[in-house]
Scaffold this motif. Structure first.
Motif, PDB file in Angstrom:
ATOM      1  N   THR A 114      15.604 -24.109  27.385  1.00 57.28           N
ATOM      2  CA  THR A 114      16.842 -23.519  27.887  1.00 57.28           C
ATOM      3  C   THR A 114      17.832 -24.633  28.183  1.00 57.28           C
ATOM      4  OG1 THR A 114      15.595 -21.705  28.862  1.00 57.28           O
ATOM      5  CG2 THR A 114      17.823 -22.029  29.673  1.00 57.28           C
ATOM      6  N   THR A 122      21.219 -25.724  29.955  1.00 61.38           N
ATOM      7  CA  THR A 122      22.120 -25.286  31.015  1.00 61.38           C
ATOM      8  C   THR A 122      23.399 -26.120  30.973  1.00 61.38           C
ATOM      9  OG1 THR A 122      20.177 -24.760  32.332  1.00 61.38           O
ATOM     10  CG2 THR A 122      22.281 -24.853  33.498  1.00 61.38           C
ATOM     11  N   ASP A 126      23.563 -20.696  31.209  1.00 60.76           N
ATOM     12  CA  ASP A 126      22.727 -20.928  30.031  1.00 60.76           C
ATOM     13  C   ASP A 126      22.720 -19.655  29.206  1.00 60.76           C
ATOM     14  OD1 ASP A 126      20.487 -19.970  32.215  1.00 60.76           O
ATOM     15  OD2 ASP A 126      20.017 -19.323  30.193  1.00 60.76           O
TER      16      ASP A 126
END
Lengths: 406, 406
Positions: B306, B308, B324
């Protein structure tokens, strides 16, 4: 009768494992939270968004018990729209084995299939199915592996006895019926086609579609009997939505799927006859890809069981002559434009799959993913126009150092 | 660093079940004979024909242990031919998360990715990989969700630092490298493209391909930064085979896959960046369908983790702004023309997938299934030529009794 057709020559993996379908194999053998995640990955059903089952009337389930066919029912949802009401259509798919041995009199064979189908069609009708589709060449054994011309006798004109048989059900149940038959084209030199007849919900014949792509693979050298269809890619506007039929081998051709989509199909039916050794790992892929790429529903049907023929034949694979060409693995299912799909019917038993689908989902997914908008059709029209020219040269960029030594 | 990038916002199903990949989830939780049958249905590997693993050199596995990346290696077989020798090519795919937070200085971010990739590329090189492909826009975070123009600074000319970085590896390991970057086209008004640079095994630049189809879905409104590519569908004839690159969203377009096939591709790479909520159930479908339909290998790569971003952004879905856009689920894998496929790399970890493939399988499957021969391209060239005209009318057969009451 079904048992003897199914059992004797079925030596593929299904008998090793003794399972009914992939769905059941996974569900019966994985812990619930593992199954939920596997199901999410395989069927596109996110947590909390499982495919609902539908309760069918007792009369339908009673018929399935009495006549020993699988019956399953599901519901695909779409978002609510502001300006359109939901357009929920109930679709039914029937898969079945033949009814009596292929050595029987042709009249008896066809009649036995009619008799076998009656309770399944009644179950569909009493379940309120709006559009029902039967399997490819449902009115005969799939004898094309034999290359014997005598099976041509099964062919019928578009308005022949099989159509008449189904017209009565269409009228009785206010149901559109797609009837894939072996067609004899009386008005054009009596040639044979692989054809789907679309019967309207008033029992009328709306039109026909002829199989666009003809296999020459393994035992399926079907061009012995019929050639590529001449009916284009018609979409039939019925009382219950815009439908099209991609017959069997056409499912391997993305351009075929595309053309039905360009003509506005919301549900494309894929009546098939295909065996495990040849195509089973492709079966869960191609229909779903077509549904995703074209933002429509795809309803896939396959035959069930092993059909044994009177005279052995060879398959062009160097193996000895044999009298059947493997196990038709059923596994009929429906794919949605959001990449989800229903579980499949049994690999081994006759079955009726009933599925509610909101046709609004098609346009919702066109709007969401924008595949049409981003498709650059002009580019590909030009690509194909160039490709079909004999002087076409592929776009190749050759490494100028290709033959330099390292 | 990878952990903090992956862990904090990863609230999708993977953390619930704590599994690494679908393959492992099934293998670890099913009885062996059930797993074998599920694997046959899902990956097309028939009993007795399981995908062989390859033993990699100790130096490669040592690097994977030291640097904590997944490494897996498989071998696709083809039949032996009489007139051609096998043409076995070793392909490597790299999937990775970014290396340091997106709030770091841009120079440091890019440098950290270079440093992170070095041991993985070394592992590929020491494993004897012939053709290596990195993920889409590998030299930067996939910042296009932000719609902030400042990320354009990551763009480089075709012969920029990222290409130079990889050219040294190409030369060192005698390896073709496909490098998908954000390109700055200096000679044409400094516009930006999403581009794959193909580096030859002598370290030379063979050519480029620019992403043909640009998404406008969910957070992926990439046309904020670049538009549809103008490089056609080139096939690069390298020392190790004819390859093409279908970048990311192009995998949803069957015509895009087709055009690479018409130009003679034997392996099509699909470097991608896509997240679970959006596309995960499509991931095992589209590449395999393309491999089947076009009789070539498809090598699919997705990012991991992920990412961000400094400033929250909205996604056009009515939900609150967020920083995100979900979990890049990795799961890189390779599909073969016979409908089989490798297991996928991890959903959560960096990884290197090494796969031997005999390119002879492509023509063998063209000969077996005959999809090209039966494709009727003339018909579809005409269909598309008509479709792109404003006055196009779809082929619709309307039930004349459409509005008759039942």
């Amino acid at each position: 009768m079904e048992k003897s057709q199914n059992g004797e020559h079925n030596d593929d993996a299904s008998s090793i494992c003794g399972y009914d379908s992939l769905h059941h194999l996974l569900k019966d053998n994985l812990k619930p939270h593992h199954f939920q995640e596997v199901n999410r990955l395989l069927t596109g059903l996110n947590c909390g968004k499982a495919l609902e089952t539908i309760a069918l009337p007792d009369s339908a389930t009673a018929l399935s018990v009495e006549h020993g066919f699988d019956i399953q029912a599901f519901h695909f949802h779409a978002d609510k729209e502001v300006l359109r009401e939901p357009r929920v259509v109930r679709v039914g798919l029937i898969q079945n084995s033949i009814a009596i041995p292929t050595t029987s009199h042709f009249v008896d064979q066809k009649k036995a299939i009619f008799e076998k189908l009656k309770p399944i069609i009644d179950a569909a009708g009493s379940s309120g199915v709006n559009i029902l589709c039967l399997q490819e060449a449902w009115m005969m054994p799939f004898a094309f592996c034999t290359r014997e011309k005598r099976w041509c006798e099964f062919a019928e004109p578009v308005d022949g006895e099989s159509t008449k048989f189904l017209q009565s059900f269409a009228l009785k149940y206010n149901m559109v019926i797609i009837s894939p038959i072996l067609e004899r084209d009386i008005n054009h030199g009596e040639v044979i086609w692989n054809t789907a007849v679309v019967i309207g919900n008033h029992g009328n014949i709306i039109g026909i579609h002829r199989k666009n792509h003809i296999p020459r693979v393994g035992d399926f050298n079907e061009s012995t009997y019929y050639v590529e269809g001449n009916t284009g890619h018609p979409v039939f506007e019925t009382a219950f939505g815009k439908i099209a039929i991609n017959i069997c081998y056409g499912r391997h051709h993305p351009l075929n799927w595309l053309a039905f989509g360009l003509n506005g199909a919301e549900i494309v039916f894929n009546p098939s006859a295909t065996v495990g050794e040849l195509s089973e790992p492709m079966w869960p892929i191609e229909a779903r890809n077509a549904a995703i790429a074209n933002s429509y529903y795809v309803a896939s049907i396959n035959r069930v069981g092993t059909e044994t023929f009177p005279n052995p034949f060879t398959s062009g694979d160097g193996k000895p002559a044999h009298a059947d060409f493997g196990h038709f693995y059923g596994s009929s299912y429906i794919s949605a434009p959001d990449a989800s799909c229903t579980p499949s019917l049994s690999r081994n038993r006759d079955g009726l799959l009933v599925t509610d689908m909101d046709l609004n989902l098609c346009r919702q997914y066109k709007d969401k993913w924008g595949f049409r908008m981003t498709a650059r059709y002009e580019l590909y029209a030009e690509t194909l126009a160039q490709y079909v020219k004999p002087e076409f040269e592929p776009q190749v960029i050759r490494d100028p150092l290709l033959h330099k030594r390292s």
